[in-house]
Design a protein around this motif. Structure first.
Motif, PDB file in Angstrom:
ATOM      1  N   LEU A  30     105.985  -4.163 -12.254  1.00 41.71           N
ATOM      2  CA  LEU A  30     105.425  -2.744 -12.377  1.00 41.71           C
ATOM      3  C   LEU A  30     105.454  -2.444 -13.738  1.00 41.71           C
ATOM      4  N   VAL A  31     104.666  -1.315 -14.114  1.00 40.23           N
ATOM      5  CA  VAL A  31     104.857  -0.661 -15.351  1.00 40.23           C
ATOM      6  C   VAL A  31     106.349  -0.068 -15.375  1.00 40.23           C
ATOM      7  N   LEU A  32     107.093   0.140 -16.510  1.00 39.39           N
ATOM      8  CA  LEU A  32     108.408   0.553 -16.691  1.00 39.39           C
ATOM      9  C   LEU A  32     109.133  -0.906 -17.348  1.00 39.39           C
ATOM     10  N   GLY A  33     108.473  -2.146 -17.040  1.00 44.04           N
ATOM     11  CA  GLY A  33     109.322  -3.069 -17.845  1.00 44.04           C
ATOM     12  C   GLY A  33     110.202  -3.744 -16.660  1.00 44.04           C
ATOM     13  N   PHE A  34     109.885  -3.503 -15.305  1.00 46.37           N
ATOM     14  CA  PHE A  34     110.881  -3.962 -14.360  1.00 46.37           C
ATOM     15  C   PHE A  34     110.375  -5.536 -14.147  1.00 46.37           C
ATOM     16  N   GLY A  35     111.380  -6.347 -14.449  1.00 50.79           N
ATOM     17  CA  GLY A  35     111.124  -7.782 -14.228  1.00 50.79           C
ATOM     18  C   GLY A  35     111.608  -8.124 -12.793  1.00 50.79           C
ATOM     19  N   LEU A  36     110.855  -8.834 -11.962  1.00 46.64           N
ATOM     20  CA  LEU A  36     111.188  -8.960 -10.649  1.00 46.64           C
ATOM     21  C   LEU A  36     111.372 -10.318 -10.517  1.00 46.64           C
ATOM     22  N   ALA A  37     112.226 -11.192 -10.978  1.00 48.35           N
ATOM     23  CA  ALA A  37     112.365 -12.645 -10.841  1.00 48.35           C
ATOM     24  C   ALA A  37     112.656 -13.130  -9.474  1.00 48.35           C
ATOM     25  N   PRO A  38     112.074 -13.970  -8.789  1.00 46.52           N
ATOM     26  CA  PRO A  38     112.384 -14.340  -7.456  1.00 46.52           C
ATOM     27  C   PRO A  38     113.556 -15.076  -7.513  1.00 46.52           C
ATOM     28  N   GLY A  39     114.511 -14.819  -6.396  1.00 48.33           N
ATOM     29  CA  GLY A  39     115.711 -15.378  -6.280  1.00 48.33           C
ATOM     30  C   GLY A  39     115.833 -15.836  -4.878  1.00 48.33           C
ATOM     31  N   THR A  40     117.159 -16.288  -4.602  1.00 50.38           N
ATOM     32  CA  THR A  40     117.551 -17.171  -3.407  1.00 50.38           C
ATOM     33  C   THR A  40     118.984 -16.379  -2.818  1.00 50.38           C
ATOM     34  N   ALA A  41     118.878 -15.599  -1.767  1.00 50.06           N
ATOM     35  CA  ALA A  41     120.271 -15.299  -1.294  1.00 50.06           C
ATOM     36  C   ALA A  41     120.892 -15.975  -0.405  1.00 50.06           C
ATOM     37  N   HIS A  42     122.170 -15.904  -0.370  1.00 47.89           N
ATOM     38  CA  HIS A  42     123.288 -16.831   0.641  1.00 47.89           C
ATOM     39  C   HIS A  42     123.120 -15.920   1.998  1.00 47.89           C
ATOM     40  N   ALA A  43     123.253 -16.990   2.916  1.00 44.96           N
ATOM     41  CA  ALA A  43     123.063 -16.308   4.264  1.00 44.96           C
ATOM     42  C   ALA A  43     123.914 -15.455   4.633  1.00 44.96           C
ATOM     43  N   ASP A  44     125.045 -15.221   4.049  1.00 46.76           N
ATOM     44  CA  ASP A  44     126.177 -14.141   4.371  1.00 46.76           C
ATOM     45  C   ASP A  44     125.986 -12.835   3.449  1.00 46.76           C
ATOM     46  N   GLU A  45     124.953 -12.658   2.752  1.00 40.82           N
ATOM     47  CA  GLU A  45     124.672 -11.661   1.867  1.00 40.82           C
ATOM     48  C   GLU A  45     123.687 -10.657   2.183  1.00 40.82           C
ATOM     49  N   SER A  46     123.320  -9.536   1.701  1.00 41.96           N
ATOM     50  CA  SER A  46     122.489  -8.789   1.685  1.00 41.96           C
ATOM     51  C   SER A  46     121.392  -9.231   0.598  1.00 41.96           C
ATOM     52  N   VAL A  47     120.209  -9.144   0.613  1.00 37.20           N
ATOM     53  CA  VAL A  47     119.373  -9.288  -0.303  1.00 37.20           C
ATOM     54  C   VAL A  47     119.175  -8.103  -1.216  1.00 37.20           C
ATOM     55  N   LEU A  48     118.948  -6.851  -0.325  1.00 34.93           N
ATOM     56  CA  LEU A  48     118.317  -5.860  -1.120  1.00 34.93           C
ATOM     57  C   LEU A  48     119.359  -5.389  -2.515  1.00 34.93           C
ATOM     58  N   PRO A  49     120.572  -5.206  -2.335  1.00 37.03           N
ATOM     59  CA  PRO A  49     121.620  -4.919  -3.581  1.00 37.03           C
ATOM     60  C   PRO A  49     121.330  -5.965  -4.771  1.00 37.03           C
ATOM     61  N   THR A  50     120.775  -7.059  -4.462  1.00 35.35           N
ATOM     62  CA  THR A  50     120.468  -7.842  -5.643  1.00 35.35           C
ATOM     63  C   THR A  50     119.321  -7.517  -6.595  1.00 35.35           C
ATOM     64  N   LEU A  51     118.215  -6.935  -5.567  1.00 34.29           N
ATOM     65  CA  LEU A  51     117.185  -6.601  -6.096  1.00 34.29           C
ATOM     66  C   LEU A  51     117.138  -5.020  -6.993  1.00 34.29           C
ATOM     67  N   VAL A  52     117.940  -4.274  -6.086  1.00 38.24           N
ATOM     68  CA  VAL A  52     118.246  -3.061  -6.732  1.00 38.24           C
ATOM     69  C   VAL A  52     119.074  -2.841  -7.723  1.00 38.24           C
ATOM     70  N   THR A  53     118.747  -2.896  -8.914  1.00 37.25           N
ATOM     71  CA  THR A  53     119.558  -3.119 -10.049  1.00 37.25           C
ATOM     72  C   THR A  53     119.892  -1.685 -10.703  1.00 37.25           C
ATOM     73  N   THR A  54     121.010  -1.672 -11.622  1.00 37.06           N
ATOM     74  CA  THR A  54     121.252  -0.385 -12.186  1.00 37.06           C
ATOM     75  C   THR A  54     120.225  -0.201 -13.146  1.00 37.06           C
ATOM     76  N   ASP A  55     119.783  -1.235 -14.130  1.00 33.41           N
ATOM     77  CA  ASP A  55     118.684  -1.180 -15.047  1.00 33.41           C
ATOM     78  C   ASP A  55     117.380  -0.541 -14.347  1.00 33.41           C
ATOM     79  N   LYS A  56     116.958  -1.007 -13.356  1.00 38.05           N
ATOM     80  CA  LYS A  56     115.837  -0.314 -12.802  1.00 38.05           C
ATOM     81  C   LYS A  56     115.929   1.278 -12.313  1.00 38.05           C
ATOM     82  N   ILE A  57     117.142   1.568 -11.733  1.00 34.51           N
ATOM     83  CA  ILE A  57     117.383   2.846 -11.446  1.00 34.51           C
ATOM     84  C   ILE A  57     117.521   3.728 -12.737  1.00 34.51           C
ATOM     85  N   ARG A  58     118.164   3.276 -13.842  1.00 40.05           N
ATOM     86  CA  ARG A  58     118.435   3.862 -15.235  1.00 40.05           C
ATOM     87  C   ARG A  58     116.767   4.330 -15.553  1.00 40.05           C
ATOM     88  N   ALA A  59     115.952   3.229 -15.452  1.00 38.90           N
ATOM     89  CA  ALA A  59     114.718   3.416 -16.040  1.00 38.90           C
ATOM     90  C   ALA A  59     113.908   4.599 -15.357  1.00 38.90           C
TER      91      ALA A  59
END
Length: 506
Positions: A30-59
């Motif tokens: 989206l506008v703001l320069g948020f690059g959303l590269a696809p990624g793969t999560a391990h089965a024993d981890e939450s996905v969302l914390p890897t997507l919600v980054t400090t840089d995006k929140i800072r923007a």
């Protein structure tokens, strides 16, 4: 910016099974320069914390700062700054695929037109300073009186709580009462009924008494420091005071912004909230641009995941700073059936305090300042504590005092929880070992000031707490079993707050 010490904690918590990204989840940024590269999560981890980054929140926070800077310097309710910030939130939600709606309401807005006056005119003259020596209680009535100052049952914390306390009270005098036992509104009404022309309430804690009488009072009311109170009581029968308050109540309208996930069971909805408004004094980037930005980015990234089991409702509250108005009006407007369908409420108000702590709301009701939380709140507290333990991070409980937007949900019996990085409390030496920072200083020295700007944010705090936010949303979107048994009946418990937002009620 303070860098926290990270101390290992035993018994790492388990993260839930990961949820995969929905098909097409790696769509263009989206506008703001948020690059959303696809990624793969391990089965024993939450996905969302890897997507919600400090840089995006800072923007998001930087954009809220810009909006405030170009619109009168703040984002207070019923201002251009609030309206533009709301448009920004709506735009971001729409781009992520939501259909946000405005939930509008009217409210009585109280404001002082000029600084209040409290002066001892006899037996000797003393000038008292607003903010340092006394504070006008919100919703104080207007008035200007010079009259004898008369203590009311000054040997008891029940001072002014009963009509009998005012037996023989001289007509037109200023009542001097002590804080304690009953709400300020009761002390004030009893004083007015006895013919008082004003009320002074003496704090029982350090500093002036930042309180509220809830609705507009018949007479002016101020709260004073213990030191000023001691001087007034020591003055004796010759005490005379001038008390002047220039304030008015006007009816205004504002709105919350509500957005729901496209899927998930609507009869077991997880509500996630942060207040969008700030104080008139400044841009309010920690309070609460930080919570707003974290919830907004969590909502944006949550839309990329598979259809959840439970519906998630993201709420951006208005008029929190004037007494939790937006969230309260929202809960008051729900039918019994609509309230029954809310599984739990998560609140995020200030997550980037400069001298921060990792504070988890006291769902077990163990702290002296906490009020009885609804059943299920302890499970929410445990989820956050387990998450931080699993990250080798220290966390601590913080009071459920009625000071933020969880208040109306708790009063309605909805299990509640959330995170907080600290405001006007003072950091201890022990907490410096946990988080770094400076002992003996407030968690946020910029709280409710013009200095609450993006360059004062502690990004380590934002990173730690936003990861926990994302983890909690993903977890409860999957299952709320430990909190409400999935479909239990919400039963209201007695909840009588000591605070309404930032203001003391009693």
């Amino acid at each position: 910016m303070n860098v926290p010490s990270r101390h290992p904690v035993p018994s790492p918590g388990r993260a839930p099974v990961a949820r995969r990204l929905a098909a097409g989840g790696a769509t263009a940024a989206l506008v703001l320069g948020f690059g959303l590269a696809p990624g793969t999560a391990h089965a024993d981890e939450s996905v969302l914390p890897t997507l919600v980054t400090t840089d995006k929140i800072r923007a998001h926070m930087e954009n809220l700062q810009t909006i405030a800077d170009y619109n009168g310097g703040n984002r207070a309710s019923a201002t251009a700054g609030y309206d533009v910030a709301a448009k920004y939130v709506i735009n971001q939600l729409e781009r992520a695929g939501y259909t946000p709606v405005k939930h509008t309401y009217e409210y009585d807005s109280w404001a002082e037109n000029s600084p209040a006056v409290l002066t001892q005119t006899a037996p000797e003259k003393r000038e008292f300073t607003p903010a340092d020596d006394f504070v006008t209680m919100s919703y104080s009535g207007a008035g200007d009186t010079t009259a004898p100052g008369v203590p009311v049952n000054a040997d008891s914390a029940e001072s002014g709580c009963a009509a009998d306390d005012f037996a023989g009270f001289p007509e037109g005098a200023v009542a001097i009462t002590l804080r304690g036992t009953c709400p300020f509104s009761e002390k004030t009404q009893n004083a007015a009924d006895a013919g008082a022309s004003g009320v002074v309430v003496i704090n029982n804690e350090p500093g002036p008494l930042n309180g509220t009488v809830g609705t507009e009072s018949a007479v002016p009311v101020v709260g004073v420091t213990p030191e000023v109170g001691a001087e007034l009581l020591a003055a004796g029968e010759g005490l005379e005071l001038r008390l002047a308050v220039d304030a008015a109540v006007t009816t205004r309208s504002s709105y919350n912004i509500i957005a729901e996930s496209a899927g998930g069971a609507p009869d077991n909805t997880v509500v996630v909230g942060a207040h969008l408004d700030g104080v008139p004094e400044g841009a309010g980037i920690n309070d609460n641009g930080s919570g707003t930005a974290a919830v907004l980015e969590t909502a944006r990234q949550f839309a990329r995941l598979d259809t959840p089991n439970n519906q998630v409702r993201f709420a951006f509250w208005g008029t929190e700073e004037e007494g939790l108005v937006g969230s309260t009006r929202y809960v008051e407007g729900l039918s019994d059936d609509e309230l029954e369908q809310i599984a739990l409420y998560l609140n995020f108000d200030m997550i980037g305090s400069e001298n921060f702590g990792r504070f988890v709301y006291d769902g077990r009701g163990e702290l002296d300042g906490s009020l009885p939380p609804p059943a299920g709140s302890a499970a929410i507290q445990k989820l956050f504590e387990d998450y931080f333990t699993g990250q080798d991070l220290v966390s601590e409980p913080t009071e459920f005092s009625g000071r933020s937007d969880y208040s109306a949900f708790m009063e309605a019996g909805v299990p509640s929880g959330g995170l907080f990085s600290g405001a006007d409390g003072i950091k201890t030496e022990e907490q410096v070992e946990y988080y770094g920072g400076v002992a003996g200083e407030p968690y946020d020295a910029n709280y409710h000031t013009a200095d609450d700007r993006v360059d004062e944010i502690n990004w380590d705090a934002v990173e730690d707490l936003s990861d926990a936010i994302a983890h909690s949303v993903e977890t409860y979107a999957d299952s709320t079993l430990p909190v409400n048994g999935v479909a239990s009946t919400q039963q209201a418990q007695e909840f009588e707050a000591d605070r309404l937002g930032d203001r003391w009620l009693r």
